[in-house]
Scaffold this motif. Structure first.
Motif, short mmCIF file in Angstrom:
data_model
loop_
_atom_site.label_atom_id
_atom_site.label_comp_id
_atom_site.label_asym_id
_atom_site.label_seq_id
_atom_site.Cartn_x
_atom_site.Cartn_y
_atom_site.Cartn_z
N LEU A 1 1.18 -1.09 0.36
CA LEU A 1 -0.28 -0.54 0.05
C LEU A 1 0.76 1.07 0.27
O LEU A 1 1.06 2.45 -0.60
CB LEU A 1 -0.65 -0.16 1.37
CG LEU A 1 -1.87 1.38 1.25
CD1 LEU A 1 -3.02 1.39 0.35
CD2 LEU A 1 -2.69 1.46 2.83
N ALA A 2 1.91 1.38 0.91
CA ALA A 2 2.29 2.19 0.98
C ALA A 2 3.22 2.42 -0.61
O ALA A 2 3.69 3.96 -0.64
CB ALA A 2 3.75 2.43 1.85
N PHE B 1 2.64 1.46 -3.84
CA PHE B 1 1.52 1.94 -3.80
C PHE B 1 0.99 3.57 -4.37
O PHE B 1 0.90 4.36 -5.28
CB PHE B 1 0.00 0.94 -5.27
CG PHE B 1 0.79 0.05 -4.94
CD1 PHE B 1 0.76 -0.28 -6.65
CD2 PHE B 1 0.71 -0.90 -4.72
CE1 PHE B 1 1.29 -1.07 -7.55
CE2 PHE B 1 0.68 -2.66 -5.60
CZ PHE B 1 1.61 -2.53 -6.14
N GLN B 2 0.70 3.50 -2.75
CA GLN B 2 0.81 5.47 -3.15
C GLN B 2 2.23 6.43 -3.39
O GLN B 2 1.46 7.06 -3.63
CB GLN B 2 0.41 5.60 -0.89
CG GLN B 2 -0.76 5.12 -0.56
CD GLN B 2 -0.95 5.15 0.88
OE1 GLN B 2 -0.27 5.22 1.25
NE2 GLN B 2 -2.76 4.92 1.72
N ALA B 3 3.17 5.81 -3.18
CA ALA B 3 4.61 6.12 -3.56
C ALA B 3 4.64 6.95 -4.73
O ALA B 3 4.61 7.72 -5.43
CB ALA B 3 5.31 5.75 -3.14
N ASP C 1 1.70 6.82 -6.90
CA ASP C 1 -0.18 7.58 -7.33
C ASP C 1 -0.78 6.45 -7.30
O ASP C 1 -1.61 6.99 -8.76
CB ASP C 1 0.69 8.88 -8.06
CG ASP C 1 1.58 9.82 -6.93
OD1 ASP C 1 1.17 10.29 -6.16
OD2 ASP C 1 2.58 10.40 -8.18
N ARG C 2 -0.47 5.71 -7.34
CA ARG C 2 -1.59 4.40 -8.35
C ARG C 2 -2.31 3.39 -6.66
O ARG C 2 -2.06 2.57 -6.75
CB ARG C 2 -0.61 3.38 -8.43
CG ARG C 2 -0.33 3.82 -9.85
CD ARG C 2 -1.00 4.63 -11.35
NE ARG C 2 -0.04 5.43 -11.96
CZ ARG C 2 -0.01 6.38 -12.59
NH1 ARG C 2 -0.10 7.16 -11.71
NH2 ARG C 2 0.28 6.90 -13.72
N PRO C 3 -2.48 4.03 -5.77
CA PRO C 3 -2.91 3.36 -4.34
C PRO C 3 -4.43 2.59 -4.73
O PRO C 3 -4.06 1.20 -4.17
CB PRO C 3 -3.66 4.58 -3.62
CG PRO C 3 -3.93 5.41 -4.19
CD PRO C 3 -3.49 5.44 -5.51
N ASN C 4 -5.02 2.64 -5.72
CA ASN C 4 -5.89 1.63 -5.61
C ASN C 4 -6.09 0.32 -6.79
O ASN C 4 -6.31 -1.35 -7.02
CB ASN C 4 -7.18 2.02 -6.61
CG ASN C 4 -6.06 2.43 -8.13
OD1 ASN C 4 -5.34 3.61 -8.33
ND2 ASN C 4 -6.78 2.30 -9.67
N ALA D 1 -3.08 -1.82 -5.49
CA ALA D 1 -2.72 -2.23 -4.19
C ALA D 1 -3.33 -3.74 -3.89
O ALA D 1 -2.75 -4.24 -3.67
CB ALA D 1 -2.62 -1.81 -2.54
N CYS E 1 9.19 1.05 2.79
CA CYS E 1 8.17 0.16 1.97
C CYS E 1 9.25 -1.33 1.25
O CYS E 1 8.13 -1.82 0.49
CB CYS E 1 7.10 0.77 1.39
SG CYS E 1 7.38 1.90 0.53
#
Length: 390
Positions: A259-260, A262-264, A266-269, A271, A309
């Motif tokens: 999750l961390a 993909f958030q980094a 910019d693609r959190p979805n 995960a 991460c």
């Protein structure tokens, strides 16, 4: 130098008959931890490691590193006088390390049964490719052969086996296994009072590195294939090319790390897709690769520097040796050889221990012989006969 600076094996005496990499790296670990290691080298057939480039002050940088903290005694083992020198050395040494093919030491009269008579407490380690017995015992081999026969090569790479950047079987399957075996035998000797013969095979050491995969195969699972497992390319755990042709190592397997990550980027979805079984993440990996390829390695390094991460840059060796983590831990040391400054990696088991560049061939011959009680005239006779050089 204080005992603490010398290392935990101070007082231990080792005779090293090995050449090239596996045996000398094992004895380097022992020497770096404080053991007194004396190399027995041929005056007429020098170790090929001494011939490698680059050279510092006329000597191989590889030799200066792999054979650091050791003494060199040049003996012609075909001369009876040299065999007598060895037997006198064995009487007061703890460990003997040899890397000849099976039978060579026996023909010289230097096998374990013969030398045990000189010193029942002797720990005698034979490090070979395939061991002292079995159908391949006398077969020549190199790191690539041991990795092939051990099965490790079969599931390393993308679609076909790839060469490792270092000698995995030689070092992890051979050198380190030999050191572990030697130290275990030393512990045993404390209670038994006796030494033993250690039969260490690099191919077997490499086979044992299949710890995870062999557990599955042993329960009936199919043998792993390249790019199909979690850790060999079947998941997002992989290397990804950056815009400048460098690589980012992504090991964000656990949900919180994924999750961390993909958030980094910019693609959190994305995960949730990381939970797909190995081998079913090719589309996700393609999308990750496209995103990583949009920026340079420096951009990604800055973005992930403060994030926990499991994402790191793939460094070149010179960059790794300058990395603040390794420098802070004392893993990179500066030495002087013949007036020239050289950089070497320290022993991770004794980072602050002494580090003296590898000795010249036969540099300590007279010193060692005098320690054994040989007089000046006797030493002169040994040199005149060709049994000793240096």
């Amino acid at each position: 130098m204080s005992p603490e600076a010398s290392g935990p094996l101070t007082g231990l005496k080792v005779l090293d008959f090995s050449t090239l990499l596996p045996g000398p790296f094992a004895s380097q670990l022992l020497a770096d931890m404080g053991a007194q290691v004396t190399r027995i080298e041929s005056p007429s057939r020098p170790d090929l490691l001494r011939q490698l480039s680059p050279r510092v002050g006329g000597e191989s940088a590889a030799h200066l590193t792999i054979n650091r903290n050791k003494r060199s005694l040049a003996l012609d083992l075909k001369a009876p006088q040299a065999i007598e020198v060895v037997r006198r050395l064995v009487a007061e040494h703890d460990i003997l390390l040899e890397q000849f093919r099976p039978g060579v030491m026996a023909r010289l009269g230097l096998d374990y049964p013969s030398l045990r008579e000189c010193n029942p407490r002797l720990i005698y380690c034979s490090l070979t490719g395939y061991g002292q017995s079995g159908p391949l015992a006398h077969r020549a081999g190199h790191d690539i052969n041991y990795l092939a026969l051990s099965g490790l090569a079969s599931y390393s790479g993308r679609t076909e086996p790839v060469l490792s950047g270092t000698q995995v079987a030689d070092l992890a399957g051979g050198s380190q296994q030999a050191v572990i075996a030697i130290l275990a035998a030393l512990f045993e000797r404390q209670s038994s009072g006796l030494g033993r013969h250690l039969d260490v095979a690099m191919a077997e050491g490499a086979l044992a590195l299949n710890a995870m995969a062999s557990a599955a195969v042993g329960c009936g699972a199919p043998a792993p294939q390249p790019g199909t497992e979690v850790l060999n390319g079947g998941s997002l755990y992989d290397y990804y090319a950056t815009a400048d042709g460098r690589y980012l190592a992504v090991g964000a397997l656990e949900p919180q790390f994924a999750l961390a990550f993909f958030q980094a980027i910019d693609r959190p979805n994305w995960a949730a897709h990381a939970l797909a079984p190995p081998g079913q993440q090719s589309e996700l990996k393609g999308e990750i690769a496209a995103v990583i390829a949009e920026q340079s390695l420096d951009v990604w390094r800055q973005r992930f520097a403060a994030l926990d991460c499991c994402v790191e840059p793939v460094l070149n060796l010179d960059e790794a040796m300058a990395h603040p983590q390794f420098v802070a831990r004392g893993m990179v040391r500066q030495l002087t050889h013949q007036g020239q400054s050289i950089t070497q990696l320290a022993c991770p088991l004794n980072r602050q221990g002494p580090m003296r560049p590898g000795a010249a061939l036969g540099q300590h011959s007279e010193t060692v012989l005098k320690e054994l009680g040989y007089g000046e005239a006797e030493i002169a006779d040994l040199k005149a006969s060709g049994a000793v050089a240096g």
